[in-house]
Design a protein around this motif. Structure first.
Motif, PDB file in Angstrom:
ATOM      1  N   GLY B 117       0.804  -1.072  -0.174  1.00 39.05           N
ATOM      2  CA  GLY B 117       0.093   0.052  -0.037  1.00 39.05           C
ATOM      3  C   GLY B 117       0.815   1.205   0.141  1.00 39.05           C
ATOM      4  N   TYR B 118       0.135   2.409   0.120  1.00 39.54           N
ATOM      5  CA  TYR B 118       1.013   3.482  -0.078  1.00 39.54           C
ATOM      6  C   TYR B 118       0.240   4.401   1.017  1.00 39.54           C
ATOM      7  N   ALA B 119       1.041   5.320   1.797  1.00 39.95           N
ATOM      8  CA  ALA B 119       0.702   6.150   2.776  1.00 39.95           C
ATOM      9  C   ALA B 119       1.238   7.659   2.636  1.00 39.95           C
ATOM     10  N   ARG B 120       0.603   8.445   2.959  1.00 37.43           N
ATOM     11  CA  ARG B 120       1.081   9.945   3.103  1.00 37.43           C
ATOM     12  C   ARG B 120       0.370  10.281   4.440  1.00 37.43           C
ATOM     13  N   THR B 121       1.251  11.011   5.186  1.00 40.42           N
ATOM     14  CA  THR B 121       1.019  11.351   6.573  1.00 40.42           C
ATOM     15  C   THR B 121       1.882  12.695   6.947  1.00 40.42           C
ATOM     16  N   ARG B 122       1.425  13.103   8.145  1.00 45.25           N
ATOM     17  CA  ARG B 122       2.366  14.024   8.721  1.00 45.25           C
ATOM     18  C   ARG B 122       2.803  13.692  10.104  1.00 45.25           C
ATOM     19  N   LEU B 123       4.014  13.750  10.156  1.00 47.46           N
ATOM     20  CA  LEU B 123       4.479  13.255  11.590  1.00 47.46           C
ATOM     21  C   LEU B 123       5.276  14.437  12.466  1.00 47.46           C
ATOM     22  N   ASN B 124       5.236  14.126  13.813  1.00 45.55           N
ATOM     23  CA  ASN B 124       6.018  15.046  14.536  1.00 45.55           C
ATOM     24  C   ASN B 124       7.156  14.257  15.044  1.00 45.55           C
ATOM     25  N   ARG B 136       4.790   0.767   1.148  1.00 47.96           N
ATOM     26  CA  ARG B 136       5.007  -0.578   1.968  1.00 47.96           C
ATOM     27  C   ARG B 136       4.507  -1.814   1.560  1.00 47.96           C
ATOM     28  N   LEU B 137       5.455  -2.543   1.803  1.00 53.57           N
ATOM     29  CA  LEU B 137       4.986  -3.889   1.552  1.00 53.57           C
ATOM     30  C   LEU B 137       5.221  -5.003   2.946  1.00 53.57           C
ATOM     31  N   ILE B 138       4.451  -5.517   3.299  1.00 54.31           N
ATOM     32  CA  ILE B 138       4.523  -6.328   4.532  1.00 54.31           C
ATOM     33  C   ILE B 138       4.008  -7.891   4.291  1.00 54.31           C
ATOM     34  N   VAL B 139       5.107  -8.489   4.744  1.00 50.63           N
ATOM     35  CA  VAL B 139       4.919 -10.073   4.312  1.00 50.63           C
ATOM     36  C   VAL B 139       5.120 -10.811   5.374  1.00 50.63           C
ATOM     37  N   ALA B 140       3.872 -11.895   5.544  1.00 54.45           N
ATOM     38  CA  ALA B 140       4.521 -12.705   7.207  1.00 54.45           C
ATOM     39  C   ALA B 140       5.314 -14.026   6.533  1.00 54.45           C
ATOM     40  N   LEU B 141       6.288 -13.982   7.144  1.00 54.58           N
ATOM     41  CA  LEU B 141       7.273 -15.271   6.736  1.00 54.58           C
ATOM     42  C   LEU B 141       7.336 -16.354   8.024  1.00 54.58           C
ATOM     43  N   ARG B 142       7.893 -17.394   7.517  1.00 52.60           N
ATOM     44  CA  ARG B 142       8.187 -18.500   8.710  1.00 52.60           C
ATOM     45  C   ARG B 142       9.797 -18.523   8.383  1.00 52.60           C
ATOM     46  N   PRO B 143      10.320 -19.064   9.760  1.00 46.79           N
ATOM     47  CA  PRO B 143      11.782 -19.345   9.692  1.00 46.79           C
ATOM     48  C   PRO B 143      11.953 -20.609   8.983  1.00 46.79           C
ATOM     49  N   THR B 144      11.283 -21.650   9.263  1.00 51.42           N
ATOM     50  CA  THR B 144      11.400 -23.070   8.662  1.00 51.42           C
ATOM     51  C   THR B 144      10.137 -23.782   8.267  1.00 51.42           C
ATOM     52  N   PRO B 145       9.806 -24.503   7.331  1.00 49.21           N
ATOM     53  CA  PRO B 145       8.685 -25.199   6.837  1.00 49.21           C
ATOM     54  C   PRO B 145       7.781 -25.762   8.159  1.00 49.21           C
ATOM     55  N   ARG B 150       5.648 -17.072  13.464  1.00 51.17           N
ATOM     56  CA  ARG B 150       5.743 -16.512  12.067  1.00 51.17           C
ATOM     57  C   ARG B 150       6.329 -15.164  12.635  1.00 51.17           C
ATOM     58  N   PHE B 151       6.610 -14.337  11.319  1.00 47.85           N
ATOM     59  CA  PHE B 151       7.017 -12.754  11.865  1.00 47.85           C
ATOM     60  C   PHE B 151       6.583 -11.928  10.592  1.00 47.85           C
ATOM     61  N   CYS B 152       6.523 -10.778  10.678  1.00 54.05           N
ATOM     62  CA  CYS B 152       6.453  -9.781   9.674  1.00 54.05           C
ATOM     63  C   CYS B 152       7.600  -8.887   9.110  1.00 54.05           C
ATOM     64  N   ALA B 153       7.982  -9.225   7.991  1.00 56.93           N
ATOM     65  CA  ALA B 153       8.844  -8.380   7.272  1.00 56.93           C
ATOM     66  C   ALA B 153       8.236  -7.003   6.505  1.00 56.93           C
ATOM     67  N   TYR B 154       8.581  -5.955   6.980  1.00 63.46           N
ATOM     68  CA  TYR B 154       8.288  -4.436   6.468  1.00 63.46           C
ATOM     69  C   TYR B 154       9.227  -4.119   5.517  1.00 63.46           C
TER      70      TYR B 154
END
Lengths: 77, 164
Positions: B117-124, B136-145, B150-154
């Motif tokens: 997805g795409y994001a636009r925002t204002r941050l302080n 940003r791309l977020i993918v859920a991965l598994r270390p071994t079969p 599981r964890f997320c890679a951003y």
């Protein structure tokens, strides 16, 4: 430093080495307890490109331990 | 106090990557992970410097805590070295509103399929107000079969960053 004739210099553990090794061993124990050993291995081999944490320099080992500390917080709470 | 006037968080879907509309490095990461069926392999190595990794512990108000921020990761560029290197407490992005707005994307990646997805925002950022646009791309991965974990890679790509 004058060494005792009753033990070899190889047996001598510097006072600053022992706590670091203990802290590393404690971290690894926690990682195993929370079923995160695969994550430990993944970061070690893919990012640091070693198979054993003891192959890392002291500074890099501290950085790795910081990541592991976050890993435990991220999964165990 | 965070102020913002143009906030957009839009899911574009991974079709957009397959059509060649995404950042080339992000696309390469996506292709790599799809070819390994979401399992960690040697292919992940070249992408590690650009990734932030987080757990699978999600709530409706916040994405999972982060445990790894790659040396060239967009979050390290945006939030700084000091933020990326802290480890005394759970590591989260420093803006609670950004956290909340991001949570749904992580849920989607964990429960359905990779999120792009795409994001636009204002941050302080510590008193410095910035207008940021990123994909940003977020993918859920598994270390071994066989892993229960599981964890997320951003993979984030900053497209525009303006100090206001």
């Amino acid at each position: 430093m004058q060494m005792s004739p009753y033990f070899s210099s190889a047996d001598y553990i510097h006072e600053h080495v022992q706590p670091e090794d203990k802290s590393l061993a404690d971290l690894k124990r926690e990682v195993d307890k929370h079923n995160l050993s695969e994550m430990w291995d993944m970061i070690l081999t893919l990012d640091y490109e070693v198979n054993n944490v003891r192959e890392l320099s002291r500074e890099t080992r501290e950085e790795f331990c910081g990541i592991v500390s976050l890993l435990l917080k991220a999964f165990s709470k | 106090m965070l102020t913002r006037n143009r906030t957009v968080f839009t899911q574009l879907g991974t079709d957009a990557i397959e059509k060649g509309l995404a950042d080339p490095q992000l696309s390469a990461f996506y292709d790599s992970m799809m070819s390994s069926s979401g399992l960690v392999s040697e292919k992940l190595r070249e992408h590690m410097p650009y990734l932030s990794l987080c757990s699978d512990k999600i709530t409706p108000l916040a994405p999972p805590p982060i445990f790894y921020v790659g040396r060239r990761a967009s979050q390290r560029i945006l939030f700084g070295e000091e933020w990326a290197m802290q480890h005394d407490e759970e590591l989260r992005t420093p803006d609670p509103e950004l956290e909340q707005a991001s949570a749904e994307a992580y849920r989607y990646a964990l429960e359905e399929q990779p999120y792009y997805g795409y994001a636009r925002t204002r941050l302080n950022l510590g008193g410095k107000v910035v207008d940021i646009a990123f994909e940003r791309l977020i993918v859920a991965l598994r270390p071994t079969p066989t892993s229960e974990r599981r964890f997320c890679a951003y993979f984030g790509v900053i497209q525009d960053l303006q100090q206001l």
